[in-house]
Structure formats: C-alpha cells, structure tokens
Design a protein around this motif. Structure first.
Motif, PDB file in Angstrom:
ATOM      1  N   SER A  88       0.830  -1.211   0.000  1.00  0.00           N
ATOM      2  CA  SER A  88       0.000   0.000   0.000  1.00  0.00           C
ATOM      3  C   SER A  88       0.862   1.258   0.000  1.00  0.00           C
ATOM      4  O   SER A  88       0.538   2.250  -0.679  1.00  0.00           O
ATOM      5  N   ILE A  89       1.954   1.246   0.756  1.00  0.00           N
ATOM      6  CA  ILE A  89       2.854   2.412   0.767  1.00  0.00           C
ATOM      7  C   ILE A  89       3.486   2.596  -0.610  1.00  0.00           C
ATOM      8  O   ILE A  89       3.608   3.728  -1.108  1.00  0.00           O
ATOM      9  N   VAL A  90       3.876   1.495  -1.239  1.00  0.00           N
ATOM     10  CA  VAL A  90       4.426   1.595  -2.598  1.00  0.00           C
ATOM     11  C   VAL A  90       3.398   2.207  -3.543  1.00  0.00           C
ATOM     12  O   VAL A  90       3.725   3.076  -4.369  1.00  0.00           O
ATOM     13  N   VAL A  91       2.147   1.782  -3.430  1.00  0.00           N
ATOM     14  CA  VAL A  91       1.089   2.357  -4.275  1.00  0.00           C
ATOM     15  C   VAL A  91       0.974   3.853  -4.037  1.00  0.00           C
ATOM     16  O   VAL A  91       0.915   4.649  -4.995  1.00  0.00           O
ATOM     17  N   MET A  92       0.964   4.273  -2.773  1.00  0.00           N
ATOM     18  CA  MET A  92       0.788   5.686  -2.478  1.00  0.00           C
ATOM     19  C   MET A  92       1.998   6.506  -2.904  1.00  0.00           C
ATOM     20  O   MET A  92       1.870   7.693  -3.242  1.00  0.00           O
ATOM     21  N   ARG A  93       3.166   5.903  -2.928  1.00  0.00           N
ATOM     22  CA  ARG A  93       4.321   6.609  -3.475  1.00  0.00           C
ATOM     23  C   ARG A  93       4.144   6.852  -4.974  1.00  0.00           C
ATOM     24  O   ARG A  93       4.560   7.901  -5.497  1.00  0.00           O
ATOM     25  N   GLN A  94       3.496   5.930  -5.649  1.00  0.00           N
ATOM     26  CA  GLN A  94       3.231   6.145  -7.076  1.00  0.00           C
ATOM     27  C   GLN A  94       2.122   7.181  -7.283  1.00  0.00           C
ATOM     28  O   GLN A  94       2.127   7.905  -8.281  1.00  0.00           O
ATOM     29  N   VAL A  95       1.186   7.262  -6.328  1.00  0.00           N
ATOM     30  CA  VAL A  95       0.187   8.331  -6.377  1.00  0.00           C
ATOM     31  C   VAL A  95       0.881   9.684  -6.232  1.00  0.00           C
ATOM     32  O   VAL A  95       0.604  10.635  -6.965  1.00  0.00           O
ATOM     33  N   GLU A  96       1.797   9.774  -5.283  1.00  0.00           N
ATOM     34  CA  GLU A  96       2.546  11.020  -5.103  1.00  0.00           C
ATOM     35  C   GLU A  96       3.334  11.388  -6.349  1.00  0.00           C
ATOM     36  O   GLU A  96       3.448  12.578  -6.700  1.00  0.00           O
ATOM     37  N   ALA A  97       3.871  10.389  -7.018  1.00  0.00           N
ATOM     38  CA  ALA A  97       4.681  10.649  -8.212  1.00  0.00           C
ATOM     39  C   ALA A  97       3.842  10.938  -9.438  1.00  0.00           C
ATOM     40  O   ALA A  97       4.386  11.274 -10.499  1.00  0.00           O
ATOM     41  N   GLY A  98       2.520  10.810  -9.338  1.00  0.00           N
ATOM     42  CA  GLY A  98       1.643  11.093 -10.459  1.00  0.00           C
ATOM     43  C   GLY A  98       1.483   9.947 -11.437  1.00  0.00           C
ATOM     44  O   GLY A  98       0.867  10.115 -12.501  1.00  0.00           O
ATOM     45  N   ARG A  99       2.006   8.777 -11.102  1.00  0.00           N
ATOM     46  CA  ARG A  99       1.885   7.635 -12.011  1.00  0.00           C
ATOM     47  C   ARG A  99       0.580   6.875 -11.820  1.00  0.00           C
ATOM     48  O   ARG A  99       0.166   6.130 -12.701  1.00  0.00           O
ATOM     49  N   VAL A 100      -0.034   7.032 -10.650  1.00  0.00           N
ATOM     50  CA  VAL A 100      -1.264   6.321 -10.314  1.00  0.00           C
ATOM     51  C   VAL A 100      -2.234   7.316  -9.697  1.00  0.00           C
ATOM     52  O   VAL A 100      -1.820   8.198  -8.929  1.00  0.00           O
ATOM     53  N   ALA A 101      -3.510   7.181 -10.007  1.00  0.00           N
ATOM     54  CA  ALA A 101      -4.561   7.999  -9.396  1.00  0.00           C
ATOM     55  C   ALA A 101      -5.504   7.085  -8.620  1.00  0.00           C
ATOM     56  O   ALA A 101      -5.889   6.019  -9.120  1.00  0.00           O
ATOM     57  N   LEU A 102      -5.864   7.489  -7.416  1.00  0.00           N
ATOM     58  CA  LEU A 102      -6.673   6.630  -6.564  1.00  0.00           C
ATOM     59  C   LEU A 102      -8.012   6.272  -7.180  1.00  0.00           C
ATOM     60  O   LEU A 102      -8.500   5.148  -7.023  1.00  0.00           O
TER      61      LEU A 102
END
Length: 590
Positions: free
Chosen positions: A153-167
């Motif tokens: 989950s933390i890895v996912v949220m790091r990708q959200v921060e980087a703009g690669r993934v949107a929730l």
C-alpha cells in the motif's frame, strides 16, 4: 554507520506531484498538538495528541518511567504473553514463541523475547529435544504474512505522489487485462479499501501450474459482489496492486519496497526471500504436508505467495520487531524518519482516513485497517491504524498517544489449527494503554468502574439526598472509553433502592452525545465530559456500569460529583468521598 533498526536490536538485547485531499470522512491527524506528560511526568491517555510527531523523532531505548508510563500494566501484559507460550489445557501453548515491542512518544519502553523460534519437529506437535530448539531473541525474523499488505500500500501511495497512479482511476487503465468479467470500473481506491467486490482467496498454488497462469487467474476472476457494495477482505486486491505498481514503474515489487521503504528507513532485516545467512534468526512457521513443504522456515508461509516466487502484494515480507517499530514511528512522524521521507504528511493523512463509513464495523484507510478493537484493544480509536498477519503478527500504531504496539509470534508453528492469538494481541495493546494515565479532573482521585466480566455490574451510590429548597441537580465529570455493549447509567430511587429509574443526562465535551441521553457509551475521543442532570425527587442516586461487550477499552471514570439544591451543596464527592458506597468501583489516582 549502523542503522537505527540494528542499533535498537542491539540495545534491546542487552518530491513529486501533490495528492488530492481525502474524500472519505472521519477523523485523521491534524496539525501537531501539544498534548504530553502532566506536571507529575505522567503520559496522558486523556490528553491525546492531535497531529503527527515531530519529523525528527527517532526511536531510543528507555524505561516506562522515563516515558511517563506506569510499569505494572506493561509487566502484567508481558507476563501473560509468556504464559501463553506454555502448554494449557489443550496440551499445547497458544504460540511457540513471541517477540513484543512497545514504544511511546519515541521511547522504546519494552522489548521482550519469550518461548521458541523453533520448537517442534512435525505437524503433530512432537517437541524437539531442548538442545535442538531455537529460543526466540529480540532480533528474530518473522514471516509478517498479511502485514506485507502495508508495504504494498505504501508503494502504491508513493506512485500516487509521483503522479503515475490515481486513486480513483480504474485499475483497467493500468492493467487492461484486469478489466474483464465485470471488473472494468473497479478503482485503485477500492482495492486499497477492500471494497472491490473480489472474493477473499483463490488457491492459486493448487489450481494453476505456474506464476504466469496464477496472475492471469487473478486478472480473469469475476467479482463476487458488485464493486463498492460490500467490504470483503481479499488477498486478490493486494496481489493486483502488486502487479499494478510493477507495471507502471517497470520494477519488481520487492525492488520497489527495498528502494522506496526499507533502504531509506534502515530496515536491514526487512524484505522478501531472506538470505540463507539469516536462517538461524528466522522463526519457523507451519509443518505443511499439502503442499509437501515440511517444516517451513525461511520461506514464505502463504502458499500463494510461495507459488509466486515469494514476492506478492498480499504476503511475503519478513521483518523484526525493531524494523517494524521504525515503520510505525515513520507513520507517526507523518512519513519520515531520520531525515528520510518515504511519504508526504498529506499522504499519511489519507492512509489513516476512514473511507469505509458505509461499512461501520470495517473502518479502513488506504491499506491500513482502522479502529479494530479485536486486536488493537484499548489503543483503538478512529485513527488507530495497523494490520495483522495470519502467521501471528500484529502492528498497532496509535497517533493519539504516539504509541506503537508490536506482537510477533509464530502461532502457526507447527499447526495453523492450534487457536487464535487475538487475546494476546489485545493484552499487549491494553497493557500499553493502561500504562498511560487518566488523570483525575478534580483532586487526587477519581472513581473507576472495575466490573470486568461480561454481564457484571458495578454501582457507586450516594446516601439519601433531600432538597432543602428547589430541586436537586447533579453534576460530574465522566471519562468513557468502552466496548460496544458497555453502558454507564445514572439512576435514582425514591423507595430506598427497591426500584431504580434512569436519569436524563446532558453531556458536553469532545465526542459527547447530543441532546438528553440515559446512557453513556463510546470510545476514541479520549476526553473528559461534563455531565449534568436535574433529579426527579429526593432519594438515592447511583452510577451503574454494566460490562456488556467482549473487549475492554481504557475504562470508565467518574470524578467531581456535586449534588446541589437551591441553597447550595448537598453532597460534595470531592470533600466527602467516603459518603459514597462502592461496589465494583474503586478510587484511583491515574
């Protein structure tokens, strides 16, 4: 330079795109508050922090007393955990061994190893000779099982921060093969909150021949429930997220965990597929006949994760108590530790926000479980976060007291059928919560309800009261942190106790019920309430606490009892506590 996790283990042995604000509801850490020890140096349960710890907070070893905690409740909890490593009426212990760690406000106040990392020779529970057993030690490495979901989950949220993934993007936007059989509109957020509709589990290891086929089975599966309609805890959600982050980054999940979490935080004993050089420190798990793996040690216990090469979004991480304490403190610090930021504060707030308000018993942030009394015990609140693992692991992070409770056991060694360790999980959390003071509001003592068994009732009763002019009015302070089903009522009797009637109460304070109520319940607010009522006539007055729930909160306290009529005080509970008759209530100073 030695890492913090390694130093702690030795001592106890003695950028990117901004994320959107949360769209869920419910409390989340706000700006830093100023709660802390009282003038006696006691850490306060009834003065919760309202924000993250300072980003520079680093774990350090110390005693309960140095952290403002009472030692006795912690020692009592640790003694119970030790007893659970000894055979009971079933002929076997609840778990072969355990390592526990308690931290408060940056101080590691206890790390205790008990029992054995390896105790049994087979699945029947044949004990190894004493000389062949491996004792638990503070730096024993455990298969964390589903606690691994937090790393994913933390890895996912790091990708959200980087703009690669949107929730709120569709998972199929990143994994087109996922968007089949009714899954086209499932979102990343729904996977993180277990509201995707996917079933809990597929026997991937048994029914599909290789990792490629097993991942395809997850991509192909149809939802068991309409997406968003129910909370169903599912390994498939996190397996999918592990595939998703690998796809969008081009890196494997274990590499993302290493570079994004464990290496920056100095968690040197945390990761997937531990090397053979660490085998002597790894706790054994289950003796497995199907599949025929024998006594599993050093490989992931979860069969599906094992069949995927030991790296999967739902399981596979190994760690120690000291390393997990660093992760817990990182969350309390708002995403950073020792100068290394792995998440932004606003991201941590999102992860600790309840997005499952439609499913009241299943509060869940983004990856983190929230407010689960069944294992968080008296540390639970609306923002208390954590996770458990099937192998017998537990992480509880309480922002309101800036505390961490970690219990790592090998409860499936040698069999998964030997029982639940939930009583031990709660006992450790309860011990830490009880070590925090609930300070009397007036004077040196308050009254605490001590009815502990389900169905037990305690009463605190005044002498007969008579109004000299006007009507009788009562006012008192109440601290209420209870389990569902526990009830505090105020009652009067005009026939010398033959019959009792509830009194309507008006309550003020954080988390207080509105209007007029006849019972006080609740948990998580951690604040004293001021309660007042007009009594219907002369007679007796009593406070009655009935234990109705299965679990325990921090408890019920009553203080500064004042009964007045039109001429002034009729009963002053602070000046004359001996006027009250107590049954399963006791005066306490903390």
């Amino acid at each position: 330079m030695r890492t913090v996790a390694a130093t702690l283990a030795a001592l106890v042995l003695l950028g990117g795109t901004a994320v959107a604000e949360p769209t869920g509801t419910g409390p989340a850490p706000a700006s830093p508050g100023q709660a802390g020890p009282d003038h006696l140096g006691r850490a306060r349960f009834d003065q919760p922090f309202t924000g993250f710890a300072p980003a520079g907070t680093v774990l350090r070893p110390g005693s309960p007393e140095q952290a403002g905690l009472a030692r006795a409740p912690i020692e009592d909890a640790l003694a119970r955990i030790t007893r659970w490593t000894e055979p009971d009426a079933s002929g076997h212990p609840l778990f072969a061994g355990a390592v526990s760690l308690l931290a408060h406000n940056g101080t590691v106040v206890s790390t205790r190893a008990t029992g054995y990392a390896v105790r049994y020779a087979d699945g029947e529970g044949t004990e190894l000779p004493v000389e062949a057993r491996v004792p638990m030690r503070a730096d024993t490495i455990f298969d964390m099982a589903s606690v691994s979901k937090l790393f994913t989950s933390i890895v996912v949220m790091r990708q959200v921060e980087a703009g690669r993934v949107a929730l709120d993007a569709r998972v199929a936007d990143y994994l087109p093969e996922f968007g089949v059989n009714g899954k086209a509109d499932i979102t990343v957020r729904q996977l993180l909150t277990h509201t995707s509709g996917l079933e809990p589990f597929l026997p991937l290891w048994r029914d599909w021949p290789d990792p490629v086929a097993r991942i395809k089975a997850v991509m192909d599966v149809a939802p068991a429930n309409p997406p968003g309609s129910a909370y169903v805890y599912s390994d498939l959600n996190l397996i999918t997220l592990g595939v998703l982050v690998s796809r969008v980054t081009g890196s494997t999940l274990d590499e993302l965990v290493r570079t994004g979490i464990t290496a920056p935080l100095g968690m040197v004993d945390t990761g997937y597929n531990p090397p053979a050089s660490k085998l002597d420190r790894i706790a054994a798990t289950e003796y497995q006949a199907t599949p025929p793996r024998g006594m599993v040690r050093g490989q992931v216990h979860d069969e599906n994760a094992w069949s995927l090469g030991g790296v999967a979004g739902h399981a596979g991480v190994f760690s120690t108590a000291a390393d997990m304490a660093v992760l817990g403190q990182t969350i309390l610090n708002g995403g950073s530790y020792r100068g290394h930021r792995v998440l932004r504060p606003e991201t941590v707030r999102q992860m600790l926000t309840n997005f499952n308000t439609g499913f009241p018993d299943d509060s869940h942030g983004l990856g983190f479980e929230l407010d689960q009394r069944w294992y968080m015990g008296a540390l639970s609140s609306q923002v208390t976060a954590g996770h458990t693992g099937y192998t017998g692991t537990t992480l509880v992070i309480d922002p309101r007291s800036r505390s961490v409770s970690i219990l790592l056991t090998n409860r499936v060694h040698p069999s998964r059928n030997w029982g639940s360790i939930n009583p031990a999980r709660r006992a450790l959390a309860d011990g830490l919560a009880t070590a925090l003071a609930v300070r009397p509001r007036a004077g040196g003592q308050s009254w605490q309800a001590t009815a502990a068994a389900t169905g037990q009732t305690g009463t605190l009763t005044t002498p007969a009261l008579t109004a000299r002019a006007g009507v009788l009015r009562v006012g008192f302070d109440a601290f209420v942190d209870t389990d569902a089903g526990d009830v505090l009522t105020v009652q009067t009797s005009q026939d010398n106790g033959a019959t009792w009637q509830p009194v309507g109460l008006r309550v003020s304070g954080e988390g207080a019920p509105g209007g007029v109520v006849t019972a006080l319940t609740g948990h998580g607010h951690r604040a004293w309430w001021r309660v007042s009522a007009e009594l219907p006539g002369n007679g007796l007055l009593r406070w009655q606490f009935t234990k109705g729930g299965s679990y325990a909160g921090r408890g019920v306290f009553v203080d500064d009892i004042q009964v007045r009529d039109g001429r002034g005080p009729v009963l002053d509970g602070e000046r004359h506590p001996g006027a009250l008759t107590a049954s399963s209530w006791t005066p306490v100073s903390r």
